[in-house]
Design a protein around this motif. Structure first.
Motif, PDB file in Angstrom:
ATOM      1  N   LYS A 140      52.350  39.643  30.078  1.00 49.59           N
ATOM      2  CA  LYS A 140      52.897  40.284  28.785  1.00 49.59           C
ATOM      3  C   LYS A 140      52.742  41.447  28.861  1.00 49.59           C
ATOM      4  CE  LYS A 140      52.360  36.065  26.057  1.00 49.59           C
ATOM      5  NZ  LYS A 140      51.321  35.527  24.784  1.00 49.59           N
ATOM      6  N   ASN A 141      51.520  42.059  29.570  1.00 49.48           N
ATOM      7  CA  ASN A 141      51.309  43.506  29.674  1.00 49.48           C
ATOM      8  C   ASN A 141      51.537  44.233  30.861  1.00 49.48           C
ATOM      9  OD1 ASN A 141      49.552  44.009  27.013  1.00 49.48           O
ATOM     10  ND2 ASN A 141      48.865  41.984  27.730  1.00 49.48           N
ATOM     11  N   ASP A 142      52.062  43.487  31.751  1.00 49.49           N
ATOM     12  CA  ASP A 142      52.755  44.070  32.875  1.00 49.49           C
ATOM     13  C   ASP A 142      51.475  44.736  33.417  1.00 49.49           C
ATOM     14  OD1 ASP A 142      54.355  44.574  35.178  1.00 49.49           O
ATOM     15  OD2 ASP A 142      55.095  46.643  34.260  1.00 49.49           O
ATOM     16  N   ALA A 143      50.338  44.178  33.499  1.00 50.73           N
ATOM     17  CA  ALA A 143      48.992  44.728  34.160  1.00 50.73           C
ATOM     18  C   ALA A 143      48.653  44.178  35.418  1.00 50.73           C
ATOM     19  CB  ALA A 143      47.951  44.203  32.938  1.00 50.73           C
ATOM     20  N   THR A 144      49.503  44.952  36.368  1.00 47.77           N
ATOM     21  CA  THR A 144      49.323  44.376  38.049  1.00 47.77           C
ATOM     22  C   THR A 144      47.896  44.593  38.645  1.00 47.77           C
ATOM     23  OG1 THR A 144      50.321  46.456  38.727  1.00 47.77           O
ATOM     24  CG2 THR A 144      51.785  44.423  38.065  1.00 47.77           C
ATOM     25  N   ASN A 145      47.202  45.533  37.720  1.00 49.95           N
ATOM     26  CA  ASN A 145      45.774  45.788  38.388  1.00 49.95           C
ATOM     27  C   ASN A 145      44.638  45.071  37.609  1.00 49.95           C
ATOM     28  OD1 ASN A 145      46.102  47.331  35.739  1.00 49.95           O
ATOM     29  ND2 ASN A 145      45.191  49.184  36.541  1.00 49.95           N
ATOM     30  N   VAL A 146      44.872  44.174  36.757  1.00 50.86           N
ATOM     31  CA  VAL A 146      44.067  43.391  36.138  1.00 50.86           C
ATOM     32  C   VAL A 146      43.919  41.957  36.611  1.00 50.86           C
ATOM     33  CG1 VAL A 146      43.200  42.604  33.959  1.00 50.86           C
ATOM     34  CG2 VAL A 146      44.258  44.677  34.029  1.00 50.86           C
ATOM     35  N   GLU A 147      42.734  41.177  36.596  1.00 49.80           N
ATOM     36  CA  GLU A 147      42.590  39.867  37.237  1.00 49.80           C
ATOM     37  C   GLU A 147      41.524  39.396  36.131  1.00 49.80           C
ATOM     38  OE1 GLU A 147      40.551  38.554  40.732  1.00 49.80           O
ATOM     39  OE2 GLU A 147      40.624  40.728  41.355  1.00 49.80           O
ATOM     40  N   PHE A 148      41.380  37.988  35.904  1.00 49.31           N
ATOM     41  CA  PHE A 148      40.592  37.390  35.222  1.00 49.31           C
ATOM     42  C   PHE A 148      39.729  36.139  36.110  1.00 49.31           C
ATOM     43  CE2 PHE A 148      43.118  39.366  32.325  1.00 49.31           C
ATOM     44  CZ  PHE A 148      42.286  39.876  31.723  1.00 49.31           C
ATOM     45  N   ARG A 149      38.542  35.909  35.891  1.00 46.08           N
ATOM     46  CA  ARG A 149      37.755  35.220  36.576  1.00 46.08           C
ATOM     47  C   ARG A 149      36.967  34.256  35.736  1.00 46.08           C
ATOM     48  NH1 ARG A 149      35.634  39.218  41.540  1.00 46.08           N
ATOM     49  NH2 ARG A 149      37.547  39.940  42.277  1.00 46.08           N
ATOM     50  N   LEU A 150      36.993  33.092  36.287  1.00 45.43           N
ATOM     51  CA  LEU A 150      36.157  32.107  35.452  1.00 45.43           C
ATOM     52  C   LEU A 150      34.669  32.060  35.884  1.00 45.43           C
ATOM     53  CD1 LEU A 150      36.103  29.657  33.307  1.00 45.43           C
ATOM     54  CD2 LEU A 150      36.339  28.175  34.986  1.00 45.43           C
ATOM     55  N   GLY A 151      33.771  32.305  34.943  1.00 42.03           N
ATOM     56  CA  GLY A 151      32.335  32.396  35.531  1.00 42.03           C
ATOM     57  C   GLY A 151      31.343  32.896  34.280  1.00 42.03           C
ATOM     58  N   GLU A 152      30.087  32.581  34.581  1.00 41.88           N
ATOM     59  CA  GLU A 152      29.161  32.978  33.446  1.00 41.88           C
ATOM     60  C   GLU A 152      28.516  34.512  33.818  1.00 41.88           C
ATOM     61  OE1 GLU A 152      26.142  30.046  34.053  1.00 41.88           O
ATOM     62  OE2 GLU A 152      27.428  28.593  32.809  1.00 41.88           O
ATOM     63  N   ILE A 153      28.269  35.361  32.912  1.00 38.21           N
ATOM     64  CA  ILE A 153      27.828  36.539  32.916  1.00 38.21           C
ATOM     65  C   ILE A 153      26.504  36.696  33.384  1.00 38.21           C
ATOM     66  CG2 ILE A 153      29.451  37.585  31.159  1.00 38.21           C
ATOM     67  CD1 ILE A 153      26.915  37.775  29.291  1.00 38.21           C
ATOM     68  N   GLU A 154      25.581  35.515  33.615  1.00 33.05           N
ATOM     69  CA  GLU A 154      24.331  35.489  34.244  1.00 33.05           C
ATOM     70  C   GLU A 154      24.560  35.314  35.617  1.00 33.05           C
ATOM     71  OE1 GLU A 154      24.091  33.676  29.896  1.00 33.05           O
ATOM     72  OE2 GLU A 154      25.452  33.527  31.820  1.00 33.05           O
ATOM     73  N   HIS A 155      25.862  34.795  36.257  1.00 33.97           N
ATOM     74  CA  HIS A 155      26.187  34.454  37.490  1.00 33.97           C
ATOM     75  C   HIS A 155      27.464  35.124  38.056  1.00 33.97           C
ATOM     76  CE1 HIS A 155      22.486  32.307  37.477  1.00 33.97           C
ATOM     77  NE2 HIS A 155      22.928  31.438  36.601  1.00 33.97           N
TER      78      HIS A 155
END
Length: 282
Positions: A140-155
């Motif tokens: 939606k934001n045409d954000a080709t330089n963004v990715e999202f990862r599933l994970g805990e911020i402690e690891h």
């Protein structure tokens, strides 16, 4: 004046797994409801005041410019933070940014505009529903330089010394292991990298009814730590030039978080800044 209590990483009355489960369930519901439990909703006791146009939108009250809000496609801004980490991050073109607890991606998309096509933004969130929503928002934001990862911020699912800036918006307080969060942030930062976080800090002892309430924990209240604790944790992790600066004007919106009491008497939004040394301590 109330005495500020010592703060451990997690409540003695609740184990870490249970705490993470409470938080994950709350934010999964929010992702599914498109932010339906945020301030401007029928479930919030102060919705009428919060949604008064004369007071600005949720995000404007948190410190975002109207241009920022309009620049991001609908669906990413859930109005869940307690500040604007981009405002203190001083992002530069070409930098790699990591967002801890990235939610639907609002701060990531704003950061992506700052670092440009040569930069990269990584969002990490432990809630699958939020990660799924954020990934939908990439297109939606045409954000080709963004990715999202599933994970805990402690690891963190991020390589050592691979990012220039770590940002976060009202998420570290939710962790039952804050010391580990800061150690992980230090690990993934390149030498000379910086931390720029908006979060809530504890200024007075919470009433037992609030401290022991699961909803208060998941709503960014019961997990807050005193400024002195945050500074110590940053120092222990190896950071230098740590600065925790309370935002007095945050009382305006924090006072609306609970119908029964004024939570601004106990917590306040703050900016948390620190830097990884260019040469690490032995």
């Amino acid at each position: 004046m109330s005495e500020t209590p010592p703060s451990e990483d997690s409540s003695p009355d609740r184990d870490a797994d249970a705490q993470r489960r409470l938080v994950r369930e709350r934010y999964a519901d929010i992702a599914i409801d498109d932010g339906g439990t945020s301030c401007c909703s029928d479930t919030a006791g102060s919705a009428d005041a919060c949604c008064d146009d004369s007071m600005g939108t949720d995000s404007e009250r948190l410190g975002y410019a109207a241009d920022d809000i309009e620049a991001v496609a609908k669906g990413a801004d859930l109005g869940l933070g307690c500040g604007n980490p981009k405002a203190i991050a001083d992002l530069e073109p070409g930098e790699t940014v990591l967002d801890l607890g990235s939610g639907a991606g609002f701060d990531c998309f704003l950061a992506a505009r700052e670092v440009g096509e040569e930069g990269q933004v990584i969002g990490v969130d432990m809630t699958p529903e939020m990660v799924g929503k954020a990934r939908e928002n990439v297109e939606k934001n045409d954000a080709t330089n963004v990715e999202f990862r599933l994970g805990e911020i402690e690891h963190l699912p991020v390589a050592d010394r691979s990012v220039d800036v770590v940002i976060s918006n009202c998420v570290v307080n939710l962790s039952p292991a804050k010391a580990q969060v800061f150690r992980e942030a230090f690990r993934v930062l390149a030498p000379g990298g910086r931390l720029a976080i908006s979060d809530v800090v504890l200024t007075a002892s919470l009433p037992d009814a609030v401290r022991e309430d699961p909803d208060s924990l998941a709503a960014c209240v019961a997990g807050a730590s005193p400024i002195e604790t945050i500074e110590r944790l940053l120092d222990d992790a190896g950071f230098v030039d740590a600065r925790v600066a309370p935002k007095d004007d945050s009382a305006e919106f924090i006072s609306e978080w609970d119908d029964e009491r004024d939570l601004s008497e106990y917590v306040v939004s703050a900016t948390i800044e620190a830097r990884k040394p260019t040469s690490e301590r032995a």
